[in-house]
Design a protein around this motif. Structure first.
Motif, PDB file in Angstrom:
ATOM      1  N   MET A  24     -52.093   5.959  48.788  1.00 54.35           N
ATOM      2  CA  MET A  24     -52.650   7.106  48.050  1.00 54.35           C
ATOM      3  C   MET A  24     -54.171   7.133  48.182  1.00 54.35           C
ATOM      4  N   LYS A  25     -54.712   8.345  48.308  1.00 51.84           N
ATOM      5  CA  LYS A  25     -56.176   8.480  48.305  1.00 51.84           C
ATOM      6  C   LYS A  25     -56.709   8.020  46.943  1.00 51.84           C
ATOM      7  N   PRO A  26     -57.964   7.591  46.872  1.00 50.77           N
ATOM      8  CA  PRO A  26     -58.521   7.272  45.554  1.00 50.77           C
ATOM      9  C   PRO A  26     -58.395   8.505  44.653  1.00 50.77           C
ATOM     10  N   LEU A  27     -58.088   8.265  43.364  1.00 55.18           N
ATOM     11  CA  LEU A  27     -57.864   9.381  42.438  1.00 55.18           C
ATOM     12  C   LEU A  27     -59.103  10.290  42.356  1.00 55.18           C
ATOM     13  N   LYS A  28     -60.252   9.685  42.502  1.00 51.59           N
ATOM     14  CA  LYS A  28     -61.493  10.461  42.445  1.00 51.59           C
ATOM     15  C   LYS A  28     -61.537  11.518  43.553  1.00 51.59           C
ATOM     16  N   GLU A  29     -60.980  11.156  44.699  1.00 48.02           N
ATOM     17  CA  GLU A  29     -60.972  12.076  45.839  1.00 48.02           C
ATOM     18  C   GLU A  29     -59.965  13.213  45.633  1.00 48.02           C
ATOM     19  N   LEU A  30     -58.874  12.909  44.893  1.00 46.64           N
ATOM     20  CA  LEU A  30     -57.842  13.921  44.645  1.00 46.64           C
ATOM     21  C   LEU A  30     -58.226  14.869  43.511  1.00 46.64           C
ATOM     22  N   THR A  31     -59.087  14.404  42.618  1.00 43.36           N
ATOM     23  CA  THR A  31     -59.413  15.181  41.416  1.00 43.36           C
ATOM     24  C   THR A  31     -60.528  16.179  41.716  1.00 43.36           C
ATOM     25  N   ARG A  32     -60.449  17.360  41.078  1.00 42.49           N
ATOM     26  CA  ARG A  32     -61.533  18.337  41.246  1.00 42.49           C
ATOM     27  C   ARG A  32     -62.838  17.701  40.746  1.00 42.49           C
ATOM     28  N   PRO A  33     -63.916  17.816  41.499  1.00 41.28           N
ATOM     29  CA  PRO A  33     -65.181  17.156  41.125  1.00 41.28           C
ATOM     30  C   PRO A  33     -65.644  17.522  39.712  1.00 41.28           C
ATOM     31  N   ASN A  34     -65.476  18.820  39.325  1.00 42.07           N
ATOM     32  CA  ASN A  34     -65.917  19.223  37.985  1.00 42.07           C
ATOM     33  C   ASN A  34     -65.091  18.543  36.890  1.00 42.07           C
ATOM     34  N   VAL A  35     -63.804  18.322  37.177  1.00 38.02           N
ATOM     35  CA  VAL A  35     -62.919  17.664  36.200  1.00 38.02           C
ATOM     36  C   VAL A  35     -63.260  16.184  36.114  1.00 38.02           C
ATOM     37  N   TRP A  36     -63.505  15.578  37.281  1.00 43.24           N
ATOM     38  CA  TRP A  36     -63.853  14.146  37.303  1.00 43.24           C
ATOM     39  C   TRP A  36     -65.124  13.900  36.485  1.00 43.24           C
ATOM     40  N   ALA A  37     -66.088  14.834  36.594  1.00 37.69           N
ATOM     41  CA  ALA A  37     -67.387  14.658  35.932  1.00 37.69           C
ATOM     42  C   ALA A  37     -67.374  15.086  34.460  1.00 37.69           C
ATOM     43  N   LEU A  38     -66.314  15.797  34.067  1.00 32.52           N
ATOM     44  CA  LEU A  38     -66.274  16.431  32.741  1.00 32.52           C
ATOM     45  C   LEU A  38     -66.325  15.440  31.590  1.00 32.52           C
ATOM     46  N   LYS A  39     -67.108  15.786  30.586  1.00 28.90           N
ATOM     47  CA  LYS A  39     -67.063  15.052  29.331  1.00 28.90           C
ATOM     48  C   LYS A  39     -66.177  15.887  28.406  1.00 28.90           C
ATOM     49  N   PRO A  40     -65.040  15.336  27.944  1.00 29.97           N
ATOM     50  CA  PRO A  40     -64.105  16.188  27.185  1.00 29.97           C
ATOM     51  C   PRO A  40     -64.636  16.578  25.818  1.00 29.97           C
ATOM     52  N   TYR A  41     -64.109  17.671  25.267  1.00 29.60           N
ATOM     53  CA  TYR A  41     -64.406  18.095  23.903  1.00 29.60           C
ATOM     54  C   TYR A  41     -64.010  16.980  22.956  1.00 29.60           C
ATOM     55  N   SER A  42     -64.886  16.652  22.062  1.00 30.99           N
ATOM     56  CA  SER A  42     -64.592  15.593  21.104  1.00 30.99           C
ATOM     57  C   SER A  42     -64.343  16.223  19.747  1.00 30.99           C
ATOM     58  N   SER A  43     -63.104  16.135  19.261  1.00 28.23           N
ATOM     59  CA  SER A  43     -62.779  16.746  17.975  1.00 28.23           C
ATOM     60  C   SER A  43     -63.180  15.803  16.848  1.00 28.23           C
ATOM     61  N   ALA A  44     -63.251  16.373  15.639  1.00 30.58           N
ATOM     62  CA  ALA A  44     -63.611  15.570  14.475  1.00 30.58           C
ATOM     63  C   ALA A  44     -62.715  14.339  14.362  1.00 30.58           C
ATOM     64  N   ARG A  45     -61.393  14.554  14.566  1.00 29.44           N
ATOM     65  CA  ARG A  45     -60.440  13.446  14.398  1.00 29.44           C
ATOM     66  C   ARG A  45     -60.560  12.384  15.487  1.00 29.44           C
ATOM     67  N   ASP A  46     -61.123  12.751  16.678  1.00 31.59           N
ATOM     68  CA  ASP A  46     -61.322  11.765  17.740  1.00 31.59           C
ATOM     69  C   ASP A  46     -62.402  10.758  17.367  1.00 31.59           C
ATOM     70  N   GLU A  47     -63.408  11.251  16.667  1.00 30.82           N
ATOM     71  CA  GLU A  47     -64.598  10.427  16.464  1.00 30.82           C
ATOM     72  C   GLU A  47     -64.402   9.373  15.394  1.00 30.82           C
ATOM     73  N   TYR A  48     -63.550   9.678  14.421  1.00 28.59           N
ATOM     74  CA  TYR A  48     -63.273   8.676  13.388  1.00 28.59           C
ATOM     75  C   TYR A  48     -62.098   7.840  13.870  1.00 28.59           C
ATOM     76  N   SER A  49     -62.200   6.512  13.729  1.00 21.47           N
ATOM     77  CA  SER A  49     -61.014   5.699  14.005  1.00 21.47           C
ATOM     78  C   SER A  49     -61.144   4.371  13.275  1.00 21.47           C
ATOM     79  N   GLY A  50     -60.059   3.643  13.184  1.00 26.16           N
ATOM     80  CA  GLY A  50     -60.094   2.317  12.585  1.00 26.16           C
ATOM     81  C   GLY A  50     -59.739   2.320  11.112  1.00 26.16           C
ATOM     82  N   VAL A  51     -60.727   2.289  10.254  1.00 27.40           N
ATOM     83  CA  VAL A  51     -60.514   2.124   8.807  1.00 27.40           C
ATOM     84  C   VAL A  51     -59.547   3.156   8.215  1.00 27.40           C
ATOM     85  N   GLU A  52     -58.865   2.756   7.145  1.00 28.08           N
ATOM     86  CA  GLU A  52     -57.995   3.660   6.405  1.00 28.08           C
ATOM     87  C   GLU A  52     -58.874   4.600   5.586  1.00 28.08           C
TER      88      GLU A  52
END
Ligand SMILES: *Cc1c(COP(=O)(O)O)cnc(C)c1O
Length: 347
Positions: free
Chosen positions: A1-29
């Motif tokens: 298989m080609k490296p995944l980076k080569e198969l992926t669209r460059p803009n998608v590879w470079a993308l920083k995903p949307y971070s939702s409120a619930r993504d940012e909190y983790s761990g503690v109850e």
């Protein structure tokens, strides 16, 4: 298989995903949630659902014999199909190869995403040769779409050729297993670790009896799943769907009973079809439907519609001339179909 980076669209590879409120909190109850601009009233529907569906994945992983990191859930498998194009195929440049005939969504998603779609005709047994699919690829072919058991033909694809393709193609191979629960052939899931370029699709829409809740599954390497997660809508699987799927997973005997009943009805209905004067040929199947070649499919289709019985007319599909695709229904529904077809006169 080609490296995944080569198969992926460059803009998608470079993308920083949307971070939702619930993504940012983790761990503690935590017990006070003032982070997502939700309404504090109307529990539980006031809260955004788990964006990565942790509870559902924890139940599916042991059932399918995979790791949680190998699982993606989508709004139907149709979402996963679309994500393959959005993640890997550059519009106007890349292409995909697929067997023909097969499920119509691969082509629709290709066209929506402005990706060239290269259909390769199956043989008269509805099988393919890895070499003939490989002769259609070029350096911009990102994925090959297979469907096993195949829709609308019903048969499982030859395992040896699927594996040959996985070994010889350096892009992604999507194997759509929407009907795997009705099949004697084993799923490709057990080989997920062996093939880093394999994406297996399954769904709650068929054997699980949950087409309305829209829940599809993609299984692949953690690296591919991470790319899907990066570009999906943050809350792509809603709370009601997650809850209903969890409820269904607590009653697997029910699903097994449905499948057993449908397989019995399938055998009965196919045997009866073979006896019908208006039926020329019944094709072998591994799914909850079968293809029947009729004398004058369109006339019979229209007659059945007038009788209030809807089947799928596939006569205009490649290699399916005069074929109707019959979904297995309840015993009563199947009897109604047979009764109507026994009245068809053939000169
Ligand atoms: C029915 C079907 C699906 C299901 O799609 P969902 O979006 O999960 O409902 C997927 N692939 C094939 C080949 C099908 O026939």
């Amino acid at each position: 298989m080609k490296p995944l980076k080569e198969l992926t669209r460059p803009n998608v590879w470079a993308l920083k995903p949307y971070s939702s409120a619930r993504d940012e909190y983790s761990g503690v109850e935590a017990s006070v949630f003032l982070d997502a601009n939700e309404n504090p009233y109307n529990a539980p529907n006031n809260r955004y659902p788990d964006p990565l569906q942790g509870e559902l994945k924890a139940l599916i992983a042991p059932l399918k014999g995979v790791d949680v990191k190998n699982i993606f859930f989508g709004n139907g498998s149709d979402e996963a199909i679309d994500l393959v194009f959005r993640a890997f195929c550059r519009p106007g440049i890349d292409n995909v190869v697929a067997i023909d005939p097969t499920y119509g969504m691969y082509k629709v998603c290709a066209e929506v995403n402005d990706v060239e779609y290269r259909p390769i005709l199956l043989d008269v047994y509805y099988q393919f040769k890895a070499s003939s699919l490989l002769s259609a690829i070029d350096e911009n072919t990102k994925a090959i779409f297979l469907c096993s058991p195949n829709n609308p033909t019903g048969n499982s694809l030859c395992r040896k050729e699927v594996e040959s393709l996985l070994n010889r193609f350096d892009g992604l191979v999507v194997v759509d297993e929407a009907y795997i629960d009705f099949s004697d052939s084993p799923s490709m899931l057990k080989d997920l670790d062996k093939y880093p370029n394999l994406i297996v699709l399954q769904t709650f829409s068929k054997a699980w009896g949950c087409a309305a809740i829209r829940l599809g599954m993609a299984f692949a390497s953690p690296e591919i799943i991470a790319i899907f997660n990066k570009i999906k809508y943050p809350y792509n699987v809603n709370l009601l769907t997650q809850k209903e799927a969890i409820r269904m997973l607590q009653r697997p005997e029910q699903v097994k009973e449905w499948v057993d009943t449908l397989l019995e009805e399938r055998a009965r209905l196919m045997k009866e079809f073979a006896q019908l004067p208006c039926c020329k040929r019944v094709f072998p199947t591994d799914a909850n439907f079968f293809l029947a070649q009729m004398y004058e499919a369109t006339q019979i289709y229209n007659y059945l519609v007038r009788e209030g019985i809807i089947v799928r007319n596939r006569t205009n599909v490649a290699l399916c001339k005069d074929c109707l695709r019959i979904t297995i229904g309840t015993k009563e529904e199947n009897d109604a179909l047979l009764e109507a077809l026994r009245k068809v006169e053939v000169e």
